[in-house]
Design an enzyme around this catalytic site. Structure first.
Site, PDB file in Angstrom:
ATOM      1  N   HIS A 186     -19.316 -15.816 -28.746  1.00 31.35           N
ATOM      2  CA  HIS A 186     -20.584 -16.169 -29.379  1.00 31.35           C
ATOM      3  C   HIS A 186     -21.122 -17.536 -29.011  1.00 31.35           C
ATOM      4  CE1 HIS A 186     -20.115 -12.408 -31.581  1.00 31.35           C
ATOM      5  NE2 HIS A 186     -21.425 -12.444 -31.511  1.00 31.35           N
ATOM      6  N   ARG A 293     -29.324 -12.165 -35.256  1.00 31.15           N
ATOM      7  CA  ARG A 293     -27.932 -12.207 -35.744  1.00 31.15           C
ATOM      8  C   ARG A 293     -27.910 -13.022 -37.031  1.00 31.15           C
ATOM      9  NH1 ARG A 293     -26.753 -12.452 -29.985  1.00 31.15           N
ATOM     10  NH2 ARG A 293     -25.118 -10.971 -29.465  1.00 31.15           N
ATOM     11  N   ARG A 329     -30.461  -7.648 -37.984  1.00 29.32           N
ATOM     12  CA  ARG A 329     -29.171  -6.986 -38.169  1.00 29.32           C
ATOM     13  C   ARG A 329     -28.496  -7.513 -39.423  1.00 29.32           C
ATOM     14  NH1 ARG A 329     -24.644  -7.745 -33.669  1.00 29.32           N
ATOM     15  NH2 ARG A 329     -24.536  -9.850 -34.516  1.00 29.32           N
ATOM     16  N   GLU A 428     -21.994   0.333 -30.813  1.00 30.00           N
ATOM     17  CA  GLU A 428     -21.100  -0.620 -30.142  1.00 30.00           C
ATOM     18  C   GLU A 428     -19.641  -0.183 -30.248  1.00 30.00           C
ATOM     19  OE1 GLU A 428     -21.737  -4.531 -31.843  1.00 30.00           O
ATOM     20  OE2 GLU A 428     -22.101  -3.709 -33.818  1.00 30.00           O
ATOM     21  N   ASN A 451     -21.713  -5.775 -25.745  1.00 25.32           N
ATOM     22  CA  ASN A 451     -20.653  -6.796 -25.822  1.00 25.32           C
ATOM     23  C   ASN A 451     -19.418  -6.205 -26.483  1.00 25.32           C
ATOM     24  OD1 ASN A 451     -22.744  -8.342 -24.971  1.00 25.32           O
ATOM     25  ND2 ASN A 451     -23.139  -9.297 -26.945  1.00 25.32           N
ATOM     26  N   ASP A 452     -19.640  -5.503 -27.574  1.00 26.76           N
ATOM     27  CA  ASP A 452     -18.519  -4.859 -28.239  1.00 26.76           C
ATOM     28  C   ASP A 452     -18.187  -3.507 -27.609  1.00 26.76           C
ATOM     29  OD1 ASP A 452     -17.510  -6.613 -30.236  1.00 26.76           O
ATOM     30  OD2 ASP A 452     -19.380  -6.361 -31.337  1.00 26.76           O
ATOM     31  N   ARG A 462     -13.187  -9.447 -25.748  1.00 27.31           N
ATOM     32  CA  ARG A 462     -14.345 -10.022 -25.069  1.00 27.31           C
ATOM     33  C   ARG A 462     -14.265 -11.539 -24.880  1.00 27.31           C
ATOM     34  NH1 ARG A 462     -19.049  -8.900 -29.543  1.00 27.31           N
ATOM     35  NH2 ARG A 462     -20.155 -10.714 -28.781  1.00 27.31           N
ATOM     36  N   CYS A 499     -29.092  -4.452 -27.052  1.00 26.69           N
ATOM     37  CA  CYS A 499     -29.145  -5.876 -27.376  1.00 26.69           C
ATOM     38  C   CYS A 499     -27.878  -6.601 -26.933  1.00 26.69           C
ATOM     39  CB  CYS A 499     -29.406  -6.083 -28.867  1.00 26.69           C
ATOM     40  SG  CYS A 499     -28.175  -5.297 -29.903  1.00 26.69           S
TER      41      CYS A 499
END
Ligand code: PEP
Ligand code: MG
Length: 572
Positions: A186, A293, A329, A428, A451-452, A462, A499
């Site tokens: 992140h 986020r 989200r 995800e 990403n996930d 990750r 995203c």
């Protein structure tokens, strides 16, 4: 040296090593409490000198209000109520100054935090800051405050938390290099949002660099040079100029459509972490927000944000986007995003653990507060709600049911909200991708969180730099899953976005256009380059490559095929 290019840009500047500043306090009993009280006095008076210096600086460079914060800190240091009690504890209980300071201030913080008053909450944050400054003086820890640097630097650190990154002063932090982290950890994501060049995953960099060393780095390639020779320096000064020229050239695309040569139009949106990031979206002509986020609202504080506070944050963003879509989200805490005040138990595998929607469905009071804030804000713009980390139909239906209950509550109280607000979910987790035909019937949109999705599909953490080569967007399994989700979404008549970071990847954008992805959400700084790429593509042609691509056996084959047959050169 080489690391993982995490946020693009060529940077030339002086190093500032960020020392680890974790403060661990142990209780000790001492014989000489008078001496200990003296130690405390000295630490308080050094803290005061530091603050007076900062205040002087702030009065010259910042607004009046910003400078006032430091006046408040100085006043707090002089507060007899708090520090009188610290002294008393040292004297009566014969404990060390650090312990007395921790115990006493915590007592005040608990009282402050239990009050639902913004002013008091801010005082709690001030008290924490002041306390930490005294701690550092007691313990002899040198500390740089990333928000208040007085010159331009390149930060070199073992690791940076997402909130460290979110707070960086972009005018002073030219870039950063860390030992830990991957491209989608992140802090790397935050760096891209803020437009701060960064490299992560560089082994031992904090040992190899000294403060004030001259550093050159290329955030695209992940290359770093320490104290380079003059010829190399000249070469990079030239590269930096070229890079800036490229960025200026992209400005020509502001106001233009994001459309392929054969007329396939997509939406290029931005991912943001805080309302502050809206500036970057507007500067880069983002067509909306594809991922807000919200967890950053919950971080870097001592207690949960109230409904009112959240409502304000969501409303401001919705209003500033003036009718453009804003996908918000719900809380996605857990994994590499912690909330210390929730006191969650330590887990062996946080990324497979109690995170995101799992936590929200369990701690429903947290979830309901957020949903009500979101619903109320939906009256002020084009807000859409999105649930993260859905792995099953049960979770989705339960989340929707709670949302409906919150709507019912607002309706009863006659509080306005958008009755037709779209509700979507992230894809995800492979399980969700596989049953996306069924899930699609229950939502208005999907947004693919690569990403996930990559980490769960390939079972590769990750953020683990040792596994960076296994964490790849070119794995055929990932391509198949993405295609399946887009096809299933379209079959059910809903739009499908993405995203995760893959949405802004110049090599993957053409593949995703071929698959018919409707919305691409990325860091604001990547939008204009993506538009340039899309404007140069022909969707029909790309569709013809899909069959070959998803039938490839290895990631290397996929990447080679893209490089040789598909990619548009992403440089002018
Ligand atoms: C994702 O997983 O792709 C995503 C966008 O969410 P986050 O990076 O916040 O986990
Ligand atoms: Mg995610």
């Amino acid at each position: 040296m080489k690391g993982i290019g995490a946020s693009p840009g060529i940077v030339i500047g002086r190093a500032l090593i960020k020392k680890e500043t974790e403060i661990k306090i142990e209780k000790e009993y001492l014989k000489n409490n008078a001496q200990e009280a003296d130690r405390l006095e000295r630490a308080i008076s050094s803290a005061k000198k530091e603050l007076e210096e900062i205040l002087k600086n702030a009065q010259e460079k910042m607004t009046k209000d910003e400078a006032k914060i430091f006046e408040a800190h100085i006043l707090m240091l002089e507060d007899p109520e708090v520090f009188g009690q610290v002294r008393e504890m040292i004297e009566t209980e014969n404990v060390n100054a650090e312990w007395a300071l921790q115990e006493t201030t915590q007592k005040f913080l608990n009282i402050f935090n239990s009050m639902d008053d913004e002013y008091i909450k801010e005082r709690a944050a001030d008290l924490r800051d002041v306390r930490d400054r005294i701690f550092r003086n007691l313990l002899g820890i040198e500390q740089y405050d990333l928000t208040k640097l007085d010159k331009e630097v390149i930060i070199v650190a073992k690791d940076l938390t997402p909130s460290d990154t979110a707070q960086m002063d972009k005018n002073k932090v030219l870039g950063f290099v860390t030992e830990l982290g991957g491209k989608t950890s992140h802090s790397a994501i935050m760096a891209r949002t803020l437009g701060i060049p960064a490299i992560v995953g560089v082994n031992n960099i904090t040992q190899m660099v000294n403060n004030e060393d001259l550093i050159i780095f290329d955030g695209d390639e992940g290359l770093i040079y320490i104290n380079p020779e003059d010829t190399l320096l000249q070469e990079y000064l030239r590269k930096k100029e070229e890079y800036q020229y490229f960025k200026v050239k992209l400005q020509d695309l502001v106001g233009k459509e994001s459309k392929t040569k054969d007329g396939f139009k997509v939406e290029l949106s931005a991912n943001i972490g805080t309302p502050k990031d809206v500036e970057e979206i507007l500067r880069n002509d983002g067509e909306g927000i594809g991922l807000y986020r919200t967890e950053f609202l919950y971080m870097d504080r001592d207690s949960l944000p109230s409904e009112e506070e959240q409502f304000e944050a969501y409303k401001v963003v919705a209003e500033r986007l003036q009718g453009k879509p804003v996908v918000i989200r719900t809380l996605d805490i857990g994994g590499d995003k912690e909330l210390s005040y929730l006191e969650l138990p330590e887990e062996m595998n946080p990324f497979l653990g109690y995170r995101a929607i799992r936590l929200c469905l369990d701690r429903q009071e947290i979830f309901r507060t957020q949903l009500k804030a979101l619903l109320r804000a939906s009256a002020y713009g084009n807000i859409k709600i999105m649930f993260p980390m859905i792995s099953s139909m049960e979770e989705l239906l339960q989340a929707k049911k709670i949302l409906q209950e919150c709507e019912g509550e607002l309706r009863e109280k006659k509080i306005a909200f958008n009755e037709n607000m779209e509700v979507g979910m992230m894809i995800e987790i492979p399980a969700a991708a596989i049953i996306s035909d069924l899930l699609a019937k229950e939502v208005d949109f999907f947004s693919i969180g690569t990403n996930d999705l990559i980490q769960y599909t390939m079972a590769v953490d990750r953020g683990n730099q040792m596994l960076a080569s296994l964490y790849t967007q070119f794995h055929p399994a990932l391509l198949r899953l993405i295609k399946k989700v887009i096809d299933n979404g379209h079959q059910a008549g809903i739009w499908v976005g993405m995203c995760g970071e893959v949405a802004g990847d110049p090599k993957m954008i053409p593949v995703l256009i071929g698959m018919g992805l409707d919305e691409f959400s990325m860091s604001p700084g990547a939008i204009l380059k993506a538009r340039w790429i899309i404007n140069n593509l022909e969707k029909k042609e790309l569709e013809e490559h899909l069959e070959a691509l998803i039938n490839m056996a290895t990631s290397a084959d996929v990447e080679k095929y893209i490089d040789e047959k598909i990619v548009v050169s992403a440089k002018f």
